[in-house]
Motif scaffolding. Structure first.
Motif, mmCIF file in Angstrom:
data_model
loop_
_atom_site.group_PDB
_atom_site.id
_atom_site.type_symbol
_atom_site.label_atom_id
_atom_site.label_comp_id
_atom_site.label_asym_id
_atom_site.label_seq_id
_atom_site.Cartn_x
_atom_site.Cartn_y
_atom_site.Cartn_z
ATOM 1 N N ILE A 1 -55.866 -58.625 24.909
ATOM 2 C CA ILE A 1 -55.132 -59.474 25.849
ATOM 3 C C ILE A 1 -55.586 -59.206 27.280
ATOM 4 O O ILE A 1 -55.833 -60.139 28.059
ATOM 5 C CB ILE A 1 -53.617 -59.228 25.708
ATOM 6 C CG1 ILE A 1 -53.151 -59.658 24.307
ATOM 7 C CG2 ILE A 1 -52.847 -59.987 26.775
ATOM 8 C CD1 ILE A 1 -51.699 -59.350 24.036
ATOM 9 N N ILE B 1 -46.279 -59.876 15.244
ATOM 10 C CA ILE B 1 -46.887 -60.448 16.449
ATOM 11 C C ILE B 1 -48.399 -60.266 16.424
ATOM 12 O O ILE B 1 -49.162 -61.180 16.742
ATOM 13 C CB ILE B 1 -46.282 -59.807 17.708
ATOM 14 C CG1 ILE B 1 -44.797 -60.140 17.811
ATOM 15 C CG2 ILE B 1 -47.009 -60.288 18.966
ATOM 16 C CD1 ILE B 1 -44.096 -59.443 18.963
ATOM 17 N N SER C 1 -54.621 -66.510 15.329
ATOM 18 C CA SER C 1 -54.836 -67.536 16.350
ATOM 19 C C SER C 1 -56.165 -67.325 17.061
ATOM 20 O O SER C 1 -56.904 -68.279 17.349
ATOM 21 C CB SER C 1 -53.688 -67.514 17.370
ATOM 22 O OG SER C 1 -52.448 -67.705 16.740
ATOM 23 N N LEU C 2 -56.493 -66.066 17.356
ATOM 24 C CA LEU C 2 -57.751 -65.758 18.025
ATOM 25 C C LEU C 2 -58.942 -66.176 17.172
ATOM 26 O O LEU C 2 -59.895 -66.792 17.669
ATOM 27 C CB LEU C 2 -57.819 -64.259 18.336
ATOM 28 C CG LEU C 2 -59.034 -63.772 19.125
ATOM 29 C CD1 LEU C 2 -59.062 -64.408 20.504
ATOM 30 C CD2 LEU C 2 -59.026 -62.261 19.222
ATOM 31 N N MET D 1 -54.220 -54.922 19.797
ATOM 32 C CA MET D 1 -53.949 -56.212 20.424
ATOM 33 C C MET D 1 -53.989 -56.164 21.947
ATOM 34 O O MET D 1 -54.568 -57.060 22.587
ATOM 35 C CB MET D 1 -52.584 -56.718 19.940
ATOM 36 C CG MET D 1 -52.169 -58.054 20.507
ATOM 37 S SD MET D 1 -50.718 -58.717 19.667
ATOM 38 C CE MET D 1 -49.604 -57.310 19.781
ATOM 39 N N PHE E 1 -51.297 -63.150 16.407
ATOM 40 C CA PHE E 1 -52.231 -63.147 17.534
ATOM 41 C C PHE E 1 -53.676 -63.209 17.048
ATOM 42 O O PHE E 1 -54.474 -64.025 17.538
ATOM 43 C CB PHE E 1 -52.010 -61.894 18.380
ATOM 44 C CG PHE E 1 -53.039 -61.697 19.459
ATOM 45 C CD1 PHE E 1 -52.968 -62.398 20.647
ATOM 46 C CD2 PHE E 1 -54.093 -60.805 19.273
ATOM 47 C CE1 PHE E 1 -53.911 -62.215 21.640
ATOM 48 C CE2 PHE E 1 -55.047 -60.617 20.253
ATOM 49 C CZ PHE E 1 -54.956 -61.328 21.436
#
Length: 333
Positions: free
Chosen positions: A268, A317, A324-325, A264, A321
């Protein structure tokens, strides 16, 4: 010049955020301590006070271990994504973490050792076995090498996880509870006496990877282009696998299984800065460490008088993530 300034600003911001995080996180815990208590414990001589013992002897090594773990996993994930040119690559995908976990579980289940340098040695042995099998299966192929390594890594990960579950099934019930909590990830075992090992390994491996940043940039262009630029692709990929295995092994032995960080954090950071430069690699490392410290704070404070496994929080988390991506990318198409 503008790009250089942007990279410098990003590096400065992440350094300040990391320092702020390391200082602020020391005030969170079961005992009520303020930032003033933290400042006095670090910068003044109040050795006999109760708050000083809590902050210096308990919280500080735990916070530093969490930062090292996040930093190491983020760098390991970024390097694996670079040398395989796969955005989903991380130590778990290649079976490195599962092999390290199996080595530790074997030592804990059969020998009864649950602390010390022996755990790191067992984790390193397990990760090296996983890496050796990965190279034997797919390392000698010149065409489709990356794809073969990915498929072999997934298969090895499931294989080692199956052996780990089998050992837990035949182990003593009291030992199973301790092993299961360890496999979910925790920094509760952090001590000043053992903190030097992950620090030395992560710092040395990180600086080694930074020294090869030109080769890493060449690998992003593809194997043929990297070979044209003078990179020995096969040897370089194995070297990066060894370094990633070493980082993962030490962290698994110290902290247990912590997933999604190496997967992740590079994504980011990639939204804000190019990771091919020196500052980009350093920013990835600092963001990973900062993220993991706050995850540990959440694990210690979310429930009263209880501690959640760190790996559970990172998995939750990370899953949200990436869902959503994928959703936003689908809407953009």
């Amino acid at each position: 010049m503008r790009m250089l300034n942007n990279h410098s600003i990003a590096l400065l911001v992440t350094v300040l955020a990391a320092l702020f995080t390391l200082f602020t996180a020391l005030s969170y815990g079961a005992a009520d301590t303020s930032l003033t208590d933290v400042f006095k414990s670090i910068f003044t001589s109040t050795e006999g006070s109760f708050n000083t013992r809590i902050i210096v002897e308990l919280r500080m090594p735990r916070t530093l271990l969490a930062f090292l773990a996040g930093s190491g996993l983020a760098i390991a994930g970024l390097i694996l994504q670079t040398v395989t040119r796969n955005p989903l690559a991380d130590p778990y995908l290649f079976g490195i973490s599962s092999g390290a976990s199996l080595g530790v579980v074997i030592l804990m289940a059969f020998v009864g050792i649950s602390a010390g340098f022996a755990l790191s040695a067992a984790a390193l042995a397990g990760s090296l076995v996983a890496m050796s099998l990965l190279i034997l299966i797919a390392g000698r192929q010149q065409s489709g090498q990356v794809e073969s390594m990915l498929l072999a890594g997934v298969a090895l990960s499931f294989l080692f996880s199956a052996f780990t579950s089998l050992l837990l099934y035949w182990s003593d019930p009291q030992a199973v509870a301790a092993i299961l909590f360890w496999t979910l990830g925790s920094f509760a075992r952090a001590q000043w006496a053992t903190l030097w090992l992950p620090f030395v390994v992560i710092v040395l491996c990180t600086f080694t990877m930074l020294s090869f940043r030109r080769q890493l940039n060449a690998m992003l262009l593809g194997d043929e282009s990297a070979i044209t630029l003078g990179v020995r692709v096969h040897r370089f990929r194995i070297l990066m696998l060894v370094l990633s295995s070493l980082i993962t092994a030490v962290l698994v032995a110290m902290c247990g299984g912590i997933g999604f960080v190496g997967l992740m954090v590079p994504h980011i950071v990639r939204f804000f800065i190019s990771q091919g430069s020196l500052s980009g690699l350093l920013v990835t490392s600092l963001v990973g460490g900062t993220f993991m410290v706050w995850v540990d704070v959440l694990a210690r404070t979310l429930l009263t008088n209880q501690e959640l496994p760190v790996g559970v929080i990172t998995a939750a988390i990370g899953s949200v993530f990436f869902l959503s991506l994928l959703y936003f990318r689908k809407r953009q198409v």
